[in-house]
Design an enzyme around this catalytic site. Structure first.
Site, PDB file in Angstrom:
ATOM      1  N   ASP A   1      -5.825   7.855   7.242  1.00 44.74           N
ATOM      2  CA  ASP A   1      -5.066   6.621   7.019  1.00 44.74           C
ATOM      3  C   ASP A   1      -4.053   6.436   8.143  1.00 44.74           C
ATOM      4  O   ASP A   1      -3.127   7.237   8.298  1.00 44.74           O
ATOM      5  CB  ASP A   1      -4.356   6.689   5.669  1.00 44.74           C
ATOM      6  CG  ASP A   1      -3.796   5.357   5.218  1.00 44.74           C
ATOM      7  OD1 ASP A   1      -3.565   4.484   6.071  1.00 44.74           O
ATOM      8  OD2 ASP A   1      -3.596   5.186   4.000  1.00 44.74           O
ATOM      9  N   HIS A  11      -7.651   3.970   5.388  1.00 43.87           N
ATOM     10  CA  HIS A  11      -6.800   3.202   4.479  1.00 43.87           C
ATOM     11  C   HIS A  11      -7.596   2.256   3.585  1.00 43.87           C
ATOM     12  O   HIS A  11      -7.227   2.028   2.436  1.00 43.87           O
ATOM     13  CB  HIS A  11      -5.779   2.398   5.302  1.00 43.87           C
ATOM     14  CG  HIS A  11      -4.747   1.704   4.484  1.00 43.87           C
ATOM     15  ND1 HIS A  11      -3.744   2.380   3.824  1.00 43.87           N
ATOM     16  CD2 HIS A  11      -4.557   0.377   4.217  1.00 43.87           C
ATOM     17  CE1 HIS A  11      -2.974   1.504   3.186  1.00 43.87           C
ATOM     18  NE2 HIS A  11      -3.438   0.286   3.406  1.00 43.87           N
ATOM     19  N   SER A  55      -2.468   0.198  -1.399  1.00 46.40           N
ATOM     20  CA  SER A  55      -1.548  -0.070  -0.302  1.00 46.40           C
ATOM     21  C   SER A  55      -0.209  -0.582  -0.841  1.00 46.40           C
ATOM     22  O   SER A  55       0.457   0.111  -1.587  1.00 46.40           O
ATOM     23  CB  SER A  55      -2.197  -1.039   0.693  1.00 46.40           C
ATOM     24  OG  SER A  55      -1.463  -1.126   1.892  1.00 46.40           O
ATOM     25  N   MET A  56       0.196  -1.821  -0.507  1.00 41.40           N
ATOM     26  CA  MET A  56       1.423  -2.346  -1.088  1.00 41.40           C
ATOM     27  C   MET A  56       1.287  -2.496  -2.600  1.00 41.40           C
ATOM     28  O   MET A  56       2.286  -2.430  -3.324  1.00 41.40           O
ATOM     29  CB  MET A  56       1.804  -3.672  -0.448  1.00 41.40           C
ATOM     30  CG  MET A  56       2.374  -3.520   0.956  1.00 41.40           C
ATOM     31  SD  MET A  56       3.154  -5.048   1.521  1.00 41.40           S
ATOM     32  CE  MET A  56       3.706  -4.556   3.141  1.00 41.40           C
ATOM     33  N   TRP A 109       1.651   2.263   0.035  1.00 44.28           N
ATOM     34  CA  TRP A 109       2.622   1.954   1.085  1.00 44.28           C
ATOM     35  C   TRP A 109       3.906   1.477   0.426  1.00 44.28           C
ATOM     36  O   TRP A 109       3.892   0.584  -0.420  1.00 44.28           O
ATOM     37  CB  TRP A 109       2.076   0.867   1.999  1.00 44.28           C
ATOM     38  CG  TRP A 109       2.869   0.607   3.257  1.00 44.28           C
ATOM     39  CD1 TRP A 109       2.578   1.060   4.511  1.00 44.28           C
ATOM     40  CD2 TRP A 109       4.075  -0.183   3.388  1.00 44.28           C
ATOM     41  NE1 TRP A 109       3.517   0.613   5.413  1.00 44.28           N
ATOM     42  CE2 TRP A 109       4.449  -0.148   4.756  1.00 44.28           C
ATOM     43  CE3 TRP A 109       4.867  -0.887   2.495  1.00 44.28           C
ATOM     44  CZ2 TRP A 109       5.572  -0.809   5.235  1.00 44.28           C
ATOM     45  CZ3 TRP A 109       6.000  -1.544   2.956  1.00 44.28           C
ATOM     46  CH2 TRP A 109       6.337  -1.501   4.323  1.00 44.28           C
ATOM     47  N   TYR A 148      -1.703  -5.673   0.847  1.00 46.07           N
ATOM     48  CA  TYR A 148      -1.228  -6.749   1.726  1.00 46.07           C
ATOM     49  C   TYR A 148      -2.397  -7.552   2.272  1.00 46.07           C
ATOM     50  O   TYR A 148      -3.339  -6.998   2.835  1.00 46.07           O
ATOM     51  CB  TYR A 148      -0.439  -6.117   2.870  1.00 46.07           C
ATOM     52  CG  TYR A 148       0.362  -7.060   3.719  1.00 46.07           C
ATOM     53  CD1 TYR A 148       1.472  -7.711   3.211  1.00 46.07           C
ATOM     54  CD2 TYR A 148       0.025  -7.267   5.054  1.00 46.07           C
ATOM     55  CE1 TYR A 148       2.237  -8.549   4.004  1.00 46.07           C
ATOM     56  CE2 TYR A 148       0.787  -8.107   5.863  1.00 46.07           C
ATOM     57  CZ  TYR A 148       1.887  -8.753   5.324  1.00 46.07           C
ATOM     58  OH  TYR A 148       2.637  -9.589   6.118  1.00 46.07           O
TER      59      TYR A 148
END
Length: 307
Positions: free
Chosen positions: A221, A253, A175-176, A200, A107
């Site tokens: 994280d 993270h 992540s995303m 995520w 993101y």
């Protein structure tokens, strides 16, 4: 733009992390001996993979900042259809084909945030495509579709398509982008490997994924906490699927934003085993390394053995 490799794997005799890289062959031999058979009756060891790329690996060679291949790069315009462009890193040696990997950012991140990882993987004999997304705010499932579009572009329309083996593809993302990696793996079971990095996603159940999946998490994280993301993702994977959970000690993270040795070496070894069918790299994965205060890993779970 050519990127010369300052280091190469020179066959160093540095000790490997594991002393049992070829478990299957030794199991066959032990069984034969227990049955009183002669060595001549033992089936010959499996042939080396036709996809092996580079010299025999050592701990030193995979922990170095780059591998044995000099690499080059190809820029892809953000106006391309289906995703946001990016940079393809690839070996200069065009005498053979390579496995292809798409790496998606998280993101608000740009395509360049993990260039270090794309360069590293290319220097070990992969074509690595660090992509940008259509917008920096795209959600995981959208990023998954964009990973798939980038894989198609890599093998069909890119200037280096002739270097990519379309039957040996993998997905990675942070992540995303890691959530998108799970979504792409669910949608494309033909992928050879998936590596979500501190992933995520609101969906916690991935039992339909059949792609060998290594989840790399970070102990500290706070954006995608492991108890609500990486660990449920790992636990939900089908037990018939090869899988690993790697938790990096004292990392957060954004561990992907600069070079991390353990992230690099585990990713490389997973891709070598499952994309290149190269059992020379099993020694770095299986048996699992120790965890604890003095280890770079706070947790490590896997489904050893592999191939």
């Amino acid at each position: 733009m050519r990127i010369d490799n300052p280091l190469s794997s020179d066959g160093s005799d540095s000790p490997p992390l594991s002393k049992a890289p070829r478990i299957a062959a030794r199991t066959v031999l032990a069984a034969a001996m227990a049955a009183g058979l002669t060595l001549g009756a033992v089936a010959p060891a499996a042939a080396d993979s036709p996809y092996e790329r580079g010299p025999d690996p050592t701990t030193y060679s995979i922990e170095a900042s780059s591998g044995p291949f000099d690499i080059d790069e190809e820029r892809v315009s953000s106006l391309v259809y289906g995703f946001g462009g990016g940079t393809i890193f690839y070996p200069e040696d065009d005498s053979q084909t390579y496995g292809g990997i798409v790496i998606a950012p998280g993101y608000t991140e740009s395509a360049s945030v993990m260039n270090w990882l794309g360069e590293y993987l290319a220097s070990h004999g992969f074509v690595a495509f660090n992509i940008g997304t259509n917008t920096r705010f795209d959600q995981p499932n959208s990023r998954g579709r964009q990973i798939e579009a980038a894989l198609d572009y890599l093998v069909e329309d890119s200037d280096v398509a002739h270097l990519v083996d379309e039957d040996r593809l993998a997905a990675m993302g942070h992540s995303m982008g890691g959530g998108g990696t799970l979504a792409a793996a669910e949608d494309r079971p033909e992928l050879k490997a998936a590596i979500p990095l501190t992933p995520w996603h609101t969906d916690k159940t991935w039992g339909s994924v059949r792609v060998p999946t290594m989840i790399i998490a970070a102990e500290n994280d706070t954006i995608a906490p492991n108890y609500s993301h990486s660990i449920p993702f790992y636990n939900s994977l089908n037990w018939g699927t090869e899988r690993a959970y790697v938790e990096l000690n004292n990392e957060g993270h954004l561990v992907t934003s600069s070079r991390n040795t353990e992230l690099a070496t585990n990713s490389l070894s997973w891709l070598k085993v499952f994309v290149d069918e190269d059992d020379r790299y099993e020694q770095f994965l299986c048996p699992a390394p120790s965890t604890g205060w003095f280890s770079p890993y706070s947790d490590y779970r896997d489904s050893c053995p592999y191939i």
